[in-house]
Enzyme design. Structure first.
Site, PDB file in Angstrom:
ATOM      1  N   GLY A   1       0.834  -1.210   0.000  1.00 50.02           N
ATOM      2  CA  GLY A   1       0.000   0.000   0.000  1.00 50.02           C
ATOM      3  C   GLY A   1       0.864   1.254   0.000  1.00 50.02           C
ATOM      4  O   GLY A   1       1.855   1.320   0.720  1.00 50.02           O
TER       5      GLY A   1
ATOM      6  N   ARG B   1       1.010  -5.221  -5.196  1.00 54.54           N
ATOM      7  CA  ARG B   1       1.115  -6.362  -4.278  1.00 54.54           C
ATOM      8  C   ARG B   1       1.234  -7.578  -5.185  1.00 54.54           C
ATOM      9  O   ARG B   1       0.349  -7.814  -5.999  1.00 54.54           O
ATOM     10  CB  ARG B   1      -0.140  -6.479  -3.410  1.00 54.54           C
TER      11      ARG B   1
ATOM     12  N   ASP C   1       5.337  -4.890   6.035  1.00 51.84           N
ATOM     13  CA  ASP C   1       5.780  -6.244   6.395  1.00 51.84           C
ATOM     14  C   ASP C   1       5.970  -7.189   5.212  1.00 51.84           C
ATOM     15  O   ASP C   1       6.970  -7.882   5.111  1.00 51.84           O
ATOM     16  CB  ASP C   1       4.703  -6.882   7.287  1.00 51.84           C
TER      17      ASP C   1
ATOM     18  N   THR D   1       4.313   2.688   5.355  1.00 55.11           N
ATOM     19  CA  THR D   1       2.908   2.296   5.485  1.00 55.11           C
ATOM     20  C   THR D   1       2.219   3.263   6.442  1.00 55.11           C
ATOM     21  O   THR D   1       2.846   3.731   7.399  1.00 55.11           O
ATOM     22  CB  THR D   1       2.746   0.857   6.012  1.00 55.11           C
TER      23      THR D   1
ATOM     24  N   ASP E   1       0.026   2.361   8.448  1.00 55.80           N
ATOM     25  CA  ASP E   1      -0.494   1.594   9.592  1.00 55.80           C
ATOM     26  C   ASP E   1       0.349   1.703  10.874  1.00 55.80           C
ATOM     27  O   ASP E   1      -0.141   1.381  11.957  1.00 55.80           O
ATOM     28  CB  ASP E   1      -0.613   0.107   9.223  1.00 55.80           C
TER      29      ASP E   1
ATOM     30  N   ASP F   1       2.671  -0.244  11.792  1.00 57.94           N
ATOM     31  CA  ASP F   1       2.622  -1.591  12.371  1.00 57.94           C
ATOM     32  C   ASP F   1       3.912  -2.381  12.140  1.00 57.94           C
ATOM     33  O   ASP F   1       3.886  -3.606  12.071  1.00 57.94           O
ATOM     34  CB  ASP F   1       1.428  -2.361  11.777  1.00 57.94           C
TER      35      ASP F   1
ATOM     36  N   ARG G   1      -5.191  -2.097   9.244  1.00 59.75           N
ATOM     37  CA  ARG G   1      -5.098  -3.568   9.160  1.00 59.75           C
ATOM     38  C   ARG G   1      -5.279  -4.164  10.552  1.00 59.75           C
ATOM     39  O   ARG G   1      -6.292  -3.894  11.178  1.00 59.75           O
ATOM     40  CB  ARG G   1      -3.747  -3.964   8.553  1.00 59.75           C
TER      41      ARG G   1
HETATM   42  O1  F6P Z   1      -1.472  -1.310   4.784  1.00 60.34           O
HETATM   43  C1  F6P Z   1      -2.071  -0.136   4.385  1.00 60.34           C
HETATM   44  C2  F6P Z   1      -3.537  -0.342   4.161  1.00 60.34           C
HETATM   45  O2  F6P Z   1      -4.092   0.884   3.736  1.00 60.34           O
HETATM   46  C3  F6P Z   1      -4.311  -0.893   5.347  1.00 60.34           C
HETATM   47  O3  F6P Z   1      -4.585   0.079   6.309  1.00 60.34           O
HETATM   48  C4  F6P Z   1      -5.519  -1.466   4.652  1.00 60.34           C
HETATM   49  O4  F6P Z   1      -6.118  -2.487   5.419  1.00 60.34           O
HETATM   50  C5  F6P Z   1      -4.945  -2.007   3.384  1.00 60.34           C
HETATM   51  O5  F6P Z   1      -3.751  -1.294   3.145  1.00 60.34           O
HETATM   52  C6  F6P Z   1      -5.820  -1.904   2.162  1.00 60.34           C
HETATM   53  O6  F6P Z   1      -5.176  -2.574   1.135  1.00 60.34           O
HETATM   54  P1  F6P Z   1      -5.526  -2.460  -0.402  1.00 60.34           P
HETATM   55  O7  F6P Z   1      -4.828  -1.245  -0.919  1.00 60.34           O
HETATM   56  O8  F6P Z   1      -4.952  -3.702  -0.980  1.00 60.34           O
HETATM   57  O9  F6P Z   1      -7.010  -2.353  -0.511  1.00 60.34           O
END
Ligand code: F6P
Length: 319
Positions: free
Chosen positions: A11, A72, A103, A125, A127, A129, A171
């Site tokens: 992300g 991803r 991660d 990120t 998050d 985290d 997340r």
């Molecule tokens: O890790 C960053 C994040 O924005 C999280 O907060 C969220 O759960 C996830 O990515 C959403 O992922 P995607 O962009 O694959 O929808």
């Protein structure tokens, strides 16, 4: 070491551009050729690699998103995918790689390092985290975006005497919810790291109502449950009607704050220093205002989330 590359993965987060800029400018300053890999690990496997110059990263420090794009990739998790990526790096004579991401991105970088490509990770990120750093690149901007939204929602919640559930990202981590809940004066903050009791939420709301307070803000981390689920529970158990606001992807965009730009610049430059010093398989972070680096293995093995005293404080301030 003569040639290094940089990519962003997972992300996106505000400040990634500032980190890319720092890697490129510091690398060139220290006599290296610096390459950009476009579209994360997917692009790496496909050979989307271009040399970057000082000007390539001009006018990006204040922009959200990532000029290198991101992805991803499931394929990169396989041996085959990693071998393809290594071939591409070797084809360009690239001897070291800076990976900016979370991660999942670190897991990929750890694999490449094991297979002989020195990698250094930067925590990118919203998050917050990632172990081995107090702050991730993008967290500060995201929480400021969320606080701005909470303030706005509070205006309408007050006008209509309503209870709002504001669902935020993160997340499995509650940092975004916790920080913004405290800063936004939320009556209730729900995070995955702490169990909640629906009766406690209602007791608190009732206490407020007894004092004449008819509106309320609940900040809910997405890792707890969807806002719709909580709204249904409050309706079923207490016939409490709520309004929901899922903030979603606005949390990932926008111009990075000063804090994120400076953090990204410091971490990016340190990543280059580590590669030049012959380090591999490590990620840079900041703890107690000092730049630190730790091995991917150590960062990735400990999954337990630690919440400091901020949660307890939030409980005390929202009685
Ligand atoms: O890790 C960053 C994040 O924005 C999280 O907060 C969220 O759960 C996830 O990515 C959403 O992922 P995607 O962009 O694959 O929808």
């Amino acid at each position: 070491m003569k040639k290094i590359a940089v990519l962003t993965s997972g992300g996106d987060s505000p400040g990634m551009n500032a980190a890319i800029r720092a890697v490129v400018r510091k690398g060139i300053h220290d006599g290296l050729d610096v390459y950009g890999v476009y579209h994360g690990y997917s692009g790496l496997m496909e050979g989307k690699i271009e040399k970057l110059e000082l000007g390539s990263v001009g006018d990006i420090i204040h922009r959200g998103g990532t000029m290198l794009y991101t992805s991803r990739s499931e394929k990169f998790k396989t041996e085959e995918g990693q071998e393809e990526a290594i071939k591409q790096l070797q084809k360009h004579g690239i001897e070291g790689l800076v990976v900016i991401g979370g991660d999942g991105s670190y897991q990929g970088a750890a694999k490449l390092s094991e297979k002989g490509i020195p990698c250094i990770g930067l925590p990118g990120t919203i998050d917050n985290d990632i172990n081995g750093t107090d702050y991730t690149i993008g967290f500060d901007t995201a929480i400021n975006t969320v606080v701005d939204a909470i303030d706005k929602i509070r205006d309408t919640a007050t006008s209509h005497d309503r209870t709002f559930i504001i669902e935020v990202m993160g997340r499995l981590a509650g940092d975004i919810a916790l920080w913004t809940g405290v800063a936004g004066g939320a009556e209730t903050i729900l995070i995955p790291e702490r169990e909640y009791d629906i009766d406690d939420i209602m007791t608190k709301l009732n206490k407020g109502m007894e004092r004449g307070k008819k509106h309320s803000i609940i900040v809910l981390a997405e890792g707890v449950c969807p806002a719709t689920e909580l709204a249904e529970k409050l309706m079923d158990s207490f016939q409490l009607e709520t309004r929901i606001s899922v903030l979603g992807y606005i949390q990932r965009g926008g111009s990075p704050t000063c804090f994120d730009r400076v953090l990204a610049s410091r971490l990016g430059a340190r990543a280059v220093e580590l590669l030049i010093a012959g380090k591999r398989g490590r990620a840079v972070g900041i703890t107690n205002q000092q730049l630190v680096d730790s091995g991917f293995e150590e960062i990735l093995k400990n999954k337990d989330r630690v919440v400091d005293g901020l949660y307890e404080l939030s409980q005390q301030l929202s009685i």
